[in-house]
Motif scaffolding. Structure first.
Motif, PDB file in Angstrom:
ATOM      1  N   THR A  46      27.883  94.632  49.318  1.00  0.00           N
ATOM      2  CA  THR A  46      29.069  95.188  49.526  1.00  0.00           C
ATOM      3  C   THR A  46      29.039  96.893  49.528  1.00  0.00           C
ATOM      4  OG1 THR A  46      30.291  93.304  48.990  1.00  0.00           O
ATOM      5  CG2 THR A  46      31.492  95.459  49.322  1.00  0.00           C
ATOM      6  N   GLY A  47      29.566  97.680  50.303  1.00  0.00           N
ATOM      7  CA  GLY A  47      29.315  99.101  49.959  1.00  0.00           C
ATOM      8  C   GLY A  47      30.636  99.865  50.730  1.00  0.00           C
ATOM      9  N   ARG A  48      31.006 100.698  49.926  1.00  0.00           N
ATOM     10  CA  ARG A  48      32.078 101.493  50.525  1.00  0.00           C
ATOM     11  C   ARG A  48      31.395 102.996  50.501  1.00  0.00           C
ATOM     12  NH1 ARG A  48      37.260 103.431  46.844  1.00  0.00           N
ATOM     13  NH2 ARG A  48      38.245 104.822  48.289  1.00  0.00           N
ATOM     14  N   CYS A  50      32.619 106.729  52.009  1.00  0.00           N
ATOM     15  CA  CYS A  50      33.779 107.331  51.884  1.00  0.00           C
ATOM     16  C   CYS A  50      33.290 109.068  52.038  1.00  0.00           C
ATOM     17  CB  CYS A  50      34.555 107.092  50.418  1.00  0.00           C
ATOM     18  SG  CYS A  50      36.158 107.889  50.422  1.00  0.00           S
ATOM     19  N   TYR A  66      29.259 118.546  55.256  1.00  0.00           N
ATOM     20  CA  TYR A  66      30.030 117.284  54.865  1.00  0.00           C
ATOM     21  C   TYR A  66      30.106 117.123  53.317  1.00  0.00           C
ATOM     22  CZ  TYR A  66      25.506 114.946  55.229  1.00  0.00           C
ATOM     23  OH  TYR A  66      24.110 114.528  55.058  1.00  0.00           O
ATOM     24  N   THR A  67      30.822 116.432  52.854  1.00  0.00           N
ATOM     25  CA  THR A  67      30.871 116.001  51.383  1.00  0.00           C
ATOM     26  C   THR A  67      31.308 114.524  50.902  1.00  0.00           C
ATOM     27  OG1 THR A  67      31.568 116.802  49.313  1.00  0.00           O
ATOM     28  CG2 THR A  67      32.932 117.208  51.175  1.00  0.00           C
ATOM     29  N   ASN A  68      30.997 114.218  50.218  1.00  0.00           N
ATOM     30  CA  ASN A  68      31.830 112.762  49.681  1.00  0.00           C
ATOM     31  C   ASN A  68      32.891 112.963  48.592  1.00  0.00           C
ATOM     32  OD1 ASN A  68      30.045 113.299  47.639  1.00  0.00           O
ATOM     33  ND2 ASN A  68      30.396 111.451  46.719  1.00  0.00           N
ATOM     34  N   LYS A  81      32.260 126.545  52.816  1.00  0.00           N
ATOM     35  CA  LYS A  81      30.772 126.469  53.048  1.00  0.00           C
ATOM     36  C   LYS A  81      30.447 126.594  54.438  1.00  0.00           C
ATOM     37  CE  LYS A  81      27.450 123.858  50.317  1.00  0.00           C
ATOM     38  NZ  LYS A  81      26.952 122.694  49.919  1.00  0.00           N
ATOM     39  N   TYR A 337      30.546 110.018  58.835  1.00  0.00           N
ATOM     40  CA  TYR A 337      30.999 111.415  58.526  1.00  0.00           C
ATOM     41  C   TYR A 337      29.623 112.210  58.286  1.00  0.00           C
ATOM     42  CZ  TYR A 337      30.205 110.768  53.564  1.00  0.00           C
ATOM     43  OH  TYR A 337      29.586 110.791  52.283  1.00  0.00           O
TER      44      TYR A 337
ATOM     45  N   SER B  47      25.362 119.989  53.589  1.00  0.00           N
ATOM     46  CA  SER B  47      25.836 118.788  52.879  1.00  0.00           C
ATOM     47  C   SER B  47      25.547 118.741  51.472  1.00  0.00           C
ATOM     48  CB  SER B  47      25.479 117.463  53.642  1.00  0.00           C
ATOM     49  OG  SER B  47      24.234 117.199  53.102  1.00  0.00           O
ATOM     50  N   ASP B  48      26.459 118.092  50.854  1.00  0.00           N
ATOM     51  CA  ASP B  48      26.451 117.439  49.406  1.00  0.00           C
ATOM     52  C   ASP B  48      26.925 116.113  49.392  1.00  0.00           C
ATOM     53  OD1 ASP B  48      25.525 120.009  47.864  1.00  0.00           O
ATOM     54  OD2 ASP B  48      27.443 120.883  48.481  1.00  0.00           O
ATOM     55  N   ALA B  49      26.341 115.231  48.978  1.00  0.00           N
ATOM     56  CA  ALA B  49      26.960 114.032  49.030  1.00  0.00           C
ATOM     57  C   ALA B  49      26.090 113.024  48.069  1.00  0.00           C
ATOM     58  CB  ALA B  49      26.908 113.302  50.335  1.00  0.00           C
ATOM     59  N   ALA B  50      26.919 112.109  47.231  1.00  0.00           N
ATOM     60  CA  ALA B  50      26.392 111.458  46.145  1.00  0.00           C
ATOM     61  C   ALA B  50      26.758 110.014  46.783  1.00  0.00           C
ATOM     62  CB  ALA B  50      26.537 111.817  44.834  1.00  0.00           C
ATOM     63  N   GLY B  51      26.015 108.810  46.190  1.00  0.00           N
ATOM     64  CA  GLY B  51      26.220 107.510  46.350  1.00  0.00           C
ATOM     65  C   GLY B  51      25.759 106.792  44.990  1.00  0.00           C
ATOM     66  N   SER B  66      28.151  99.311  46.307  1.00  0.00           N
ATOM     67  CA  SER B  66      27.940 100.498  46.328  1.00  0.00           C
ATOM     68  C   SER B  66      29.216 101.318  46.570  1.00  0.00           C
ATOM     69  CB  SER B  66      26.831 100.708  47.206  1.00  0.00           C
ATOM     70  OG  SER B  66      27.190 100.850  48.548  1.00  0.00           O
ATOM     71  N   THR B  67      29.200 102.413  46.266  1.00  0.00           N
ATOM     72  CA  THR B  67      30.445 103.414  46.506  1.00  0.00           C
ATOM     73  C   THR B  67      29.983 104.948  46.840  1.00  0.00           C
ATOM     74  OG1 THR B  67      32.749 103.843  45.701  1.00  0.00           O
ATOM     75  CG2 THR B  67      30.850 103.931  44.062  1.00  0.00           C
ATOM     76  N   GLN B  68      30.993 105.714  47.441  1.00  0.00           N
ATOM     77  CA  GLN B  68      30.724 106.937  47.374  1.00  0.00           C
ATOM     78  C   GLN B  68      31.867 107.655  46.788  1.00  0.00           C
ATOM     79  OE1 GLN B  68      29.602 107.955  51.488  1.00  0.00           O
ATOM     80  NE2 GLN B  68      28.120 108.977  50.411  1.00  0.00           N
ATOM     81  N   ALA B  69      32.864 107.000  46.381  1.00  0.00           N
ATOM     82  CA  ALA B  69      34.209 107.473  45.622  1.00  0.00           C
ATOM     83  C   ALA B  69      33.941 107.024  44.201  1.00  0.00           C
ATOM     84  CB  ALA B  69      35.276 106.397  46.126  1.00  0.00           C
ATOM     85  N   PHE B  70      34.324 108.036  43.152  1.00  0.00           N
ATOM     86  CA  PHE B  70      34.242 107.735  41.985  1.00  0.00           C
ATOM     87  C   PHE B  70      35.193 107.889  40.947  1.00  0.00           C
ATOM     88  CE2 PHE B  70      30.355 109.295  43.825  1.00  0.00           C
ATOM     89  CZ  PHE B  70      29.482 108.468  43.233  1.00  0.00           C
ATOM     90  N   ALA B 335      23.033 102.230  48.731  1.00  0.00           N
ATOM     91  CA  ALA B 335      23.656 100.796  49.106  1.00  0.00           C
ATOM     92  C   ALA B 335      22.787  99.894  49.280  1.00  0.00           C
ATOM     93  CB  ALA B 335      24.405 101.385  50.350  1.00  0.00           C
TER      94      ALA B 335
END
Lengths: 460, 450
Positions: A46-48, A50, A66-68, A81, A337, B47-51, B66-70, B335
């Motif tokens: 399962t993955g989210r 966002c 883009y950013t999370n 940016k 995104y 971009s800057d993104a973490a997972g 998995s998640t990208q929201a913390f 993920a």
């Protein structure tokens, strides 16, 4: 959900250095992936996903960031940016958003994330067992269920703010038939913009498993396809991948706007045989490639690409529309995104024609019957495409003869489209994932049975 | 929420649910990409993104989420989803978390020189590349791409057995895509290159090769159908290797998805073929001191002079076969579940120059590009039937470019049919894996053209 005042502030901040248009795409998506190997659930994931992406236009140039981190600070940092990349200078901008929810043309009855995993596993077990039962030569069966539930909000500096929810469900069945020295495969992968009800209504899991297995067994007993130029009859459904590759990609503004398409500048001209009418339709309820609104917030349309062989329309997104002086056609799409959107196909098909399917084969002489196609690719600059035949048969003297494996078809779009001399009456579609500049997206391909008078067939 | 705090809360919440064996796989990345068209910036992306991927053992079964929201909500989602998912698993395969024992190689994969190049410098360089490409040949009308990119990423794996490893890497490079035109005829080519630190000088070779290729295909002649000796140029060999590298996965073999099952110790390729996986190669972001399960990585030969020495293993497949992991556990993303993948994966070079390989072919065809590999090549059967581009070989020398044709064969058979391995080993772009290959001369394959 997004806070409206945060979005307004971010859209304004993105324009602070002289950009003339800004857009924010927010996405929160839950995905489930359940897979079964050899009759047993092997993985459950399962993955989210966002995050948010901000795009700024200045004339024909665009910047995407883009950013999370979708907090106020995260969005503002992302907007700054983007603004910084647009240029220097200081402009005061205010953005006031309206607000709407896209009308949903693909209603969902059973939201996949609320369906117990055990119930999903039953569907997989049924498909797997049915595939295994087809023949002792079926060595391995892998089935999987994918679903994702994506909530998006698209807002821009013109004041547009629209929210949409997109739910997709898909069953993946693949079978391997084997003898002592060889493996061959078969696959069936139906999907819709529907909930779990898909597997209780339109899609029969056992039928899918059996079809995949039969295909693998047929191919195990097939000879290699002979190579050379010959007439080819391509059946409906996934056969539509020929139009997707030979023509569809070359009609996307992504290629056309820069003159990097063999069909650039050809609107109003005859580019295909008069029996060919082709449509890209984002408005078909529940279909794999349909949209309520596109990823720029433009409502989906039904677009006639080719009418009786004459080129009528390109698929246009907002940015390339500026370059081309054309209005967007509701075709802007992206994987998620992390990609800026661009013009892409939706449900793309050759419309039903007037020819009798039996006659098409009977008058073919010697050639190839491509019952099921695999995927393919194209270089829009040259129009050179290729795609593979998953299940093929030789046609001998107007009759379908023995199965052949390893066939591929190559050619140039502009050469092949005028060579389509028959279009059957019954059209259907099949599901694929199309990979291009803005990532991998669900698209339908489709057609009735068609015939191409001659094409290069690869084989051994 | 700050990462360490998030992990702490996550492990604590998991423990409350009885999950004491759990692991976090965290990836934090940033990227930059600029593309210039006729002197103007047309695409620019930052971009800057973490997972974060979370997995845990529940009654011997591994659940993943998995998640990208913390936030607090994410902690709940992860713990609940992992518990639910683990309960669904029916596979009897034993699952493992690794405790971090053993020696980890010290690799220097982060080049601070890359960070000294500003966005403005990158844009200026993309503009200059476009100019140089256009200036090289009057038939180059425009570019599909004149692009500079950079990426950096950090991976960290932490688990409740004591493992806590991390690795950072960065990379910078670019690509050029000239479109050549001559009347109605159009042709395009594409080349990528990597910067060495802050130095972009390898772009010159990319420009030269891509312009030569785009213009050569304006005068392509038809290729006659038939069985011909085929030289797969190094880049075409890389395409084949990246498509078929899965046949060397022990997981695929154990599931009857690779015909190499149980073939260890047997001759599966011509004697001139040696296949290497080297996770410690310098200057590659595909290098790593630990694999997707945190196991120390090591160099290995998968094929030594034609003999299959080992398949690629992770902890699960190694246990099943009674061997040690080869350090090839991989997660396609934070993920994804643990699978198997190569790192820097290449065919060792031979001694023949590209010209000598052509001379040995005599009459035939050089394949420089293979098309539609995702559909026309089947890693389970080994069969391929693909669109291709290339050049005729006449009198042992490179001759005219030929129009699109097809080439068909079987990967397993091709390994045996290699007659000569070139000395021109070259690596492709680093990604999840980095593939390298020299050019190969292969006995007759069926070509369909005119």
């Amino acid at each position: 959900m997004m806070n409206r005042s945060h979005v307004e502030a971010a859209l304004a901040a993105a324009l602070a250095t002289g950009g003339d248009f800004s857009e924010l795409f927010f996405q929160d998506c839950v995905e489930n992936n359940l897979s079964m190997t050899d009759g047993r659930i092997e993985n459950a994931v399962t993955g989210r996903l966002c995050g948010a992406g901000i795009r700024v236009y200045k004339g024909l140039g665009s910047v995407y960031a883009y950013t999370n981190d979708t907090s106020y600070n995260g969005l503002m940092a992302c907007a700054r940016k983007a603004a910084q990349a647009v240029g220097e200078g200081a402009c005061e901008r205010q953005v006031r958003l309206g607000g709407s929810v896209a009308a949903n043309i693909s209603p969902v009855q059973k939201i996949p994330m609320y369906v117990p995993g055990a119930r999903k596993a039953e569907i997989l077990r049924a498909a797997s067992a049915a595939a295994k039962s087809v023949s002792p030569e079926i060595r391995q069966v892998r089935v999987g269920m994918l679903d994702w539930d994506s909530s998006v909000t698209i807002a821009n500096s013109d004041g547009l703010c629209v929210s949409d929810r997109r739910v997709y469900s898909r069953l993946l069945c693949s079978a391997v038939a084997a003898n002592e020295t060889e493996n061959q495969t078969g696959a069936v992968n139906p999907g819709r913009q529907m909930g779990f009800e898909l597997f209780e209504t339109l899609v029969d899991p056992e039928e899918c498993g059996r079809t995949a297995a039969k295909q693998a067994v047929t191919m195990l007993h097939a000879d290699a396809c002979p190579a050379g130029r010959m007439p080819v009859v391509i059946d409906g459904g996934f056969g539509g991948v020929i139009f997707h590759e030979a023509c569809g990609h070359s009609l996307e503004a992504t290629s056309v706007a820069f003159g990097n398409s063999e069909f650039a500048g050809k609107l109003g001209q005859q580019i295909a045989s008069p029996v060919v009418t082709a449509i890209d339709d984002g408005t078909m309820p529940g279909e794999w490639g349909s949209l309520n609104v596109d990823d720029e917030g433009t409502p989906a349309t039904r677009l006639v690409l080719i009418e009786k062989g004459i080129l009528k329309n390109y698929m246009v997104d907002r940015l390339n529309g500026r370059r081309m002086g054309m209005a967007p056609t509701g075709s802007a799409r992206r994987q998620d995104y992390t990609f800026a959107p661009t013009s892409r196909m939706r449900n793309t098909f050759i419309a039903p024609g007037e020819d009798d399917e039996a006659e098409i084969i009977a008058t073919c002489g010697d050639g190839l019957y491509a019952k099921e196609m695999g995927g393919g690719s194209v270089n829009p600059v040259t129009g050179e495409f290729n795609f593979s035949v998953r299940e093929g048969y030789l046609i001998r003297d107007g009759k379908i003869d023995r199965p052949v494996r390893g066939a591929s078809l190559v050619g140039r779009g502009a050469e092949i489209l005028p060579k389509i001399d028959r279009v059957g009456r019954k059209m259907w579609m099949a599901q694929g994932m199309c990979g291009s500049q803005s990532g991998s997206i669900p698209t339908n391909v489709g057609q009735p049975m068609i015939r191409v008078t001659d094409i290069i067939v690869g084989g051994r | 929420m700050e990462l360490n705090l998030f992990i702490e809360k996550l492990f604590a919440r998991a423990a409350e649910e009885g999950m004491d064996k759990c692991e976090v796989y965290y990836v934090d990345g940033s990227s930059f990409d600029v593309n210039v068209y006729k002197g103007e910036v047309v695409d620019y992306s930052v971009s800057d993104a973490a997972g974060l991927g979370f997995r845990a053992l529940v009654d011997g079964k591994m659940g993943y989420a998995s998640t990208q929201a913390f936030d607090e909500e994410a902690v709940e989602l992860l713990v609940n989803a992992v518990k639910t998912n683990a309960a669904l698993i029916e596979s009897e395969d034993e699952q493992f978390l690794y405790d971090g024992h053993g020696e980890y190689a010290k690799l220097d994969l982060y080049d601070p020189a890359i960070d000294t190049v500003s966005a403005g410098d990158k844009i200026a360089y993309a503009r200059e590349m476009e100019k140089r490409t256009l200036a090289r040949d009057a038939r180059v009308e425009q570019l599909q791409a004149s692009e500079i990119f950079s990426e950096s990423s950090k991976v960290r794996i932490v688990n409740t057995l004591g493992l806590d490893v991390s690795s950072s890497a960065n990379v910078m490079g670019g690509c050029v895509g000239p479109v050549a035109r001559d009347g109605e005829k159009a042709s395009s080519a594409y080349r990528l290159f990597l910067a060495k630190g802050a130095d972009f000088s390898d772009s010159e070779k990319a420009i030269e090769e891509s312009v030569n290729e785009a213009t050569a295909f304006l005068q392509a002649e038809p290729m006659p159908s038939g069985a011909w000796p085929v030289v797969f140029r190094r880049d075409a060999v890389r395409s084949l290797l990246s498509t078929f590298c899965g046949v060397f996965s022990a997981d695929n073999a154990q599931k009857d998805l690779s015909l190499l099952k149980g073939r260890e110790g047997e001759k599966i390729a011509a004697e001139c073929v040696t296949l290497v996986d080297d996770p410690h190669m310098a200057g590659s972001v595909s290098s790593t001191p630990f694999d997707g399960e945190g196991v120390p990585t090591r160099r290995k030969e998968l094929i030594s002079e034609g003999v299959l020495t080992t398949l690629m293993h992770n902890l699960k497949t190694a246990k099943k076969q009674g061997v040690s992991s080869t350090g090839n556990a991989a997660r396609a993303s934070y993920a994804s579940a643990v699978g198997i993948a190569p790192t820097n994966f290449y065919i060792a070079p031979g001694s023949a120059s590209f010209e000598e390989v052509l001379a040995q072919a005599g009459e035939g065809v050089v394949v420089t590009q293979l098309q539609g590999l995702h559909a026309g090549a089947n890693a389970i059967s080994g069969d391929f039937s693909l669109g291709a581009k290339g050049y005729r070989i006449r009198g042992g020398k490179l001759d005219r470019a030929v129009k699109q044709f097809t080439v068909a064969g079987n990967f397993y058979q091709l390994l045996k049919d290699v007659e000569t391995v070139g000395a021109d080993l070259e690596f492709g772009m680093p990604g999840a894996a980095r593939i390298g290959a020299p050019s190969l001369l292969v006995k007759g394959l069926t070509i369909a053209g005119e």
